[in-house]
Design an enzyme around this catalytic site. Structure first.
Site, mmCIF file in Angstrom:
data_model
loop_
_atom_site.group_PDB
_atom_site.id
_atom_site.type_symbol
_atom_site.label_atom_id
_atom_site.label_comp_id
_atom_site.label_asym_id
_atom_site.label_seq_id
_atom_site.Cartn_x
_atom_site.Cartn_y
_atom_site.Cartn_z
ATOM 1 N N ASP A 11 -16.236 13.552 22.292
ATOM 2 C CA ASP A 11 -17.313 12.625 21.918
ATOM 3 C C ASP A 11 -17.151 12.184 20.463
ATOM 4 O O ASP A 11 -17.138 11.004 20.152
ATOM 5 C CB ASP A 11 -18.680 13.302 22.123
ATOM 6 C CG ASP A 11 -18.815 13.851 23.527
ATOM 7 O OD1 ASP A 11 -18.976 13.054 24.455
ATOM 8 O OD2 ASP A 11 -18.715 15.079 23.696
ATOM 9 N N TYR A 48 -7.746 22.398 29.424
ATOM 10 C CA TYR A 48 -8.904 23.274 29.618
ATOM 11 C C TYR A 48 -8.412 24.638 30.095
ATOM 12 O O TYR A 48 -7.281 24.764 30.592
ATOM 13 C CB TYR A 48 -9.881 22.634 30.613
ATOM 14 C CG TYR A 48 -10.421 21.311 30.095
ATOM 15 C CD1 TYR A 48 -11.249 21.275 28.984
ATOM 16 C CD2 TYR A 48 -10.054 20.114 30.691
ATOM 17 C CE1 TYR A 48 -11.722 20.070 28.475
ATOM 18 C CE2 TYR A 48 -10.521 18.894 30.207
ATOM 19 C CZ TYR A 48 -11.354 18.880 29.094
ATOM 20 O OH TYR A 48 -11.801 17.691 28.590
ATOM 21 N N GLN A 54 -6.556 14.508 13.290
ATOM 22 C CA GLN A 54 -6.217 13.509 14.320
ATOM 23 C C GLN A 54 -4.860 12.877 14.019
ATOM 24 O O GLN A 54 -4.083 12.595 14.921
ATOM 25 C CB GLN A 54 -7.313 12.446 14.419
ATOM 26 C CG GLN A 54 -8.513 12.912 15.242
ATOM 27 C CD GLN A 54 -9.501 11.792 15.520
ATOM 28 O OE1 GLN A 54 -9.656 10.885 14.710
ATOM 29 N NE2 GLN A 54 -10.201 11.861 16.639
ATOM 30 N N ARG A 64 -5.877 16.107 27.719
ATOM 31 C CA ARG A 64 -7.063 16.337 28.551
ATOM 32 C C ARG A 64 -8.161 15.347 28.162
ATOM 33 O O ARG A 64 -8.036 14.601 27.183
ATOM 34 C CB ARG A 64 -7.545 17.772 28.349
ATOM 35 C CG ARG A 64 -8.192 17.995 26.991
ATOM 36 C CD ARG A 64 -8.613 19.442 26.795
ATOM 37 N NE ARG A 64 -9.703 19.528 25.826
ATOM 38 C CZ ARG A 64 -10.133 20.641 25.277
ATOM 39 N NH1 ARG A 64 -9.561 21.787 25.585
ATOM 40 N NH2 ARG A 64 -11.138 20.631 24.426
ATOM 41 N N GLU A 117 -10.587 12.662 27.246
ATOM 42 C CA GLU A 117 -10.560 11.209 27.100
ATOM 43 C C GLU A 117 -9.656 10.753 25.955
ATOM 44 O O GLU A 117 -8.736 9.966 26.145
ATOM 45 C CB GLU A 117 -11.994 10.712 26.855
ATOM 46 C CG GLU A 117 -12.059 9.236 26.564
ATOM 47 C CD GLU A 117 -13.355 8.597 27.011
ATOM 48 O OE1 GLU A 117 -14.069 9.182 27.835
ATOM 49 O OE2 GLU A 117 -13.631 7.479 26.531
ATOM 50 N N ASP A 118 -9.895 11.266 24.765
ATOM 51 C CA ASP A 118 -9.204 10.692 23.617
ATOM 52 C C ASP A 118 -7.740 11.124 23.526
ATOM 53 O O ASP A 118 -6.866 10.291 23.245
ATOM 54 C CB ASP A 118 -9.963 11.059 22.335
ATOM 55 C CG ASP A 118 -9.464 10.253 21.159
ATOM 56 O OD1 ASP A 118 -9.395 9.013 21.283
ATOM 57 O OD2 ASP A 118 -9.095 10.846 20.136
ATOM 58 N N SER A 119 -7.450 12.411 23.765
ATOM 59 C CA SER A 119 -6.041 12.838 23.689
ATOM 60 C C SER A 119 -5.233 12.159 24.797
ATOM 61 O O SER A 119 -4.043 11.886 24.640
ATOM 62 C CB SER A 119 -5.912 14.363 23.769
ATOM 63 O OG SER A 119 -6.517 14.878 24.929
HETATM 64 O O1 TRH Z 1 -12.124 17.881 23.618
HETATM 65 P P1 TRH Z 1 -12.056 17.156 24.906
HETATM 66 O O2 TRH Z 1 -11.989 17.985 26.090
HETATM 67 O O3 TRH Z 1 -13.270 16.185 25.008
HETATM 68 C C1 TRH Z 1 -13.962 15.977 26.206
HETATM 69 C C2 TRH Z 1 -13.750 14.637 26.799
HETATM 70 O O4 TRH Z 1 -13.942 13.601 25.894
HETATM 71 C C3 TRH Z 1 -14.676 14.467 27.983
HETATM 72 O O5 TRH Z 1 -14.520 13.190 28.534
HETATM 73 C C4 TRH Z 1 -16.077 14.684 27.549
HETATM 74 O O6 TRH Z 1 -16.936 14.566 28.601
HETATM 75 C C5 TRH Z 1 -16.175 16.061 26.958
HETATM 76 O O7 TRH Z 1 -15.300 16.164 25.865
HETATM 77 C C6 TRH Z 1 -17.569 16.337 26.487
HETATM 78 O O8 TRH Z 1 -10.742 16.231 24.915
HETATM 79 P P2 TRH Z 1 -10.442 14.835 24.188
HETATM 80 O O9 TRH Z 1 -11.278 13.745 24.719
HETATM 81 O O10 TRH Z 1 -8.992 14.660 24.281
HETATM 82 O O11 TRH Z 1 -10.838 15.050 22.681
HETATM 83 C C7 TRH Z 1 -10.089 15.842 21.799
HETATM 84 C C8 TRH Z 1 -10.116 15.259 20.411
HETATM 85 O O12 TRH Z 1 -9.569 16.185 19.474
HETATM 86 C C9 TRH Z 1 -9.287 13.992 20.273
HETATM 87 O O13 TRH Z 1 -9.909 13.097 19.350
HETATM 88 C C10 TRH Z 1 -7.975 14.486 19.702
HETATM 89 C C11 TRH Z 1 -8.471 15.571 18.797
HETATM 90 N N1 TRH Z 1 -7.520 16.629 18.457
HETATM 91 C C12 TRH Z 1 -7.215 16.828 17.129
HETATM 92 O O14 TRH Z 1 -7.678 16.071 16.256
HETATM 93 N N2 TRH Z 1 -6.381 17.863 16.798
HETATM 94 C C13 TRH Z 1 -5.839 18.687 17.722
HETATM 95 O O15 TRH Z 1 -5.081 19.622 17.355
HETATM 96 C C14 TRH Z 1 -6.153 18.444 19.094
HETATM 97 C C15 TRH Z 1 -5.539 19.338 20.150
HETATM 98 C C16 TRH Z 1 -6.995 17.421 19.430
#
Ligand code: TRH
Length: 379
Positions: A21, A198, A258, A274, A276-278
């Site tokens: 988010d 996850y 990021q 996993r 959305e963003d990654s």
């Molecule tokens: O953390 P997430 O599982 O977030 C999830 C999803 O957005 C999902 O749709 C939502 O419903 C839930 O949260 C509540 O995975 P996501 O979306 O990939 O977000 C991870 C963020 O962290 C992304 O901006 C990339 C960042 N990131 C880093 O900055 N450094 C890191 O080392 C890693 C592994 C990720």
């Protein structure tokens, strides 16, 4: 072109769990400010999670960070004016005190979760009246074609990626910065895999398969709360650990910024991502990736997975191989043969992933499309 009446933007973000988010909201806030010159406030409820992504953020009620004002959103938050454009994210709801400040001409858009499902273009851009205030709220859906709200992508991202991938010293600097000196000093033939998933993914099985495999493999796992408690017989994994087993070397990295996370995706041969963003960042990396969607009731996440795989890879020769590994990863049913098959076709998968990502790059990015959408509403 931005109208002067839409210079001030407020974004509301509730951290449900994990980092997606805030990851998405922060990217959007940054882009609106840096690429479009807008004045942006980001209201967010859990600054402790934000601090994982934005180094140095404090618990202050209001603070500037990289040109954006970050406002702590809790029961104490004082709202004294509303913005020209109000972005609610993931249907988090707007605070009553803020709603009371909004005008009929305020543009209110809810930016929702990303999905490749067929219903998305139909629902993108619809609106409804808010029951308490009668204000109009628009529904904005990110997506994979021009009939949707697009995907977040900084304007210079692909140029930066290509420069990084073409310049060995940039890659060396990165490995050095995250203390992986093996890769900073010598060219390595190891297959490099980044792993962000996850806890219910078959991580242990996968690592055992890699350890027993014929090829030397290095796996990079940024440390986060979803790491399994027992991995390769170790129950106390910590940042900086390097575990060797058979042909596998597992590196436990810190949770990266990021930017460094992008560098990791750009440096690896296969990226497990996993949420959305990654997922979107892995697409822009243009390298083979395996996506694990966020779990949803009634296997809704598997519908999302299949919709994406069909749309993105549909007719490519390796589609079955890619799909089998994805299903296995998301249903905790990994068989060694699925990975071996994937590995055999890796260069073909790399080629088609790069090609499909390039196709998506032609589409307008989400921030630009969102602005155009809002301007259009005011005309
Ligand atoms: O953390 P997430 O599982 O977030 C999830 C999803 O957005 C999902 O749709 C939502 O419903 C839930 O949260 C509540 O995975 P996501 O979306 O990939 O977000 C991870 C963020 O962290 C992304 O901006 C990339 C960042 N990131 C880093 O900055 N450094 C890191 O080392 C890693 C592994 C990720």
């Amino acid at each position: 072109m931005m109208t002067n009446s839409q210079k001030n933007w407020d974004i509301f973000c509730k951290v449900v769990d994990n980092f997606g988010d805030i990851g998405v909201c922060w990217r959007l806030a940054k882009q609106l400010h840096h690429e479009h010159g807008l004045v942006v406030r980001l209201f967010v409820d859990h600054l402790s999670v934000v601090a994982k992504l934005l180094t140095g953020i404090s618990d202050e009620a209001e603070q500037g960070y990289d040109g954006v004002t970050i406002v702590r959103w809790d029961s104490q938050t004082l709202f004294n004016h509303s913005a020209d454009v109000v972005v609610e994210t993931f249907a988090c709801g707007l605070p009553t005190a803020y709603l009371a400040l909004m005008q009929v001409q305020s543009v209110w858009v809810n930016v929702d979760y990303l999905s490749a499902e067929a219903w998305v273009p139909e629902f993108h851009g619809r609106n409804g009246k808010h029951h308490d205030t009668n204000l109009t709220r628009y529904f904005y859906f990110p997506g994979f074609n021009e009939k949707t709200g697009g995907l977040l992508r900084e304007q210079d991202l692909i140029k930066r990626r290509d420069a990084f991938q073409n310049l060995a010293f940039r890659q060396r600097d990165f490995w050095q910065q995250i203390n992986i000196h093996q890769f900073a000093q010598v060219a390595s033939d190891d297959l490099k895999i980044s792993l962000f998933s996850y806890a219910d993914a078959p991580i242990s099985t996968f690592l055992q398969v890699l350890a027993k495999g014929e090829r030397q493999v290095s796996v990079f796992m940024p440390f986060h709360q979803h790491l399994p408690h027992d991995l390769l017989g170790r129950q106390d994994l910590a940042v900086g650990d390097c575990i060797k087993l058979g042909h596998l070397t597992l590196f436990i990295l810190p949770f990266l910024s990021q930017q460094n996370y992008d560098f990791l995706l750009w440096s690896c041969d296969v990226n497990f991502v996993r949420g959305e963003d990654s997922w979107v960042r892995a697409i822009w990396a243009g390298k083979p990736f395996v996506w694990q969607p966020y779990w949803q009731e009634d296997n809704t996440h598997l519908l999302k997975l299949n919709a994406f795989l069909d749309g993105f890879y549909g007719d490519v020769d390796a589609a079955k191989t890619i799909s089998t590994l994805h299903q296995a990863w998301s249903t905790n049913a990994l068989e060694p043969v699925y990975w071996l098959d994937y590995l055999t076709k890796l260069s073909e998968i790399g080629h088609c992933t790069h090609q499909r990502a390039n196709r998506l790059i032609q589409q307008d990015d989400l921030a630009s499309s969102l602005i155009a959408f809002c301007v259009n509403l005011s005309n």
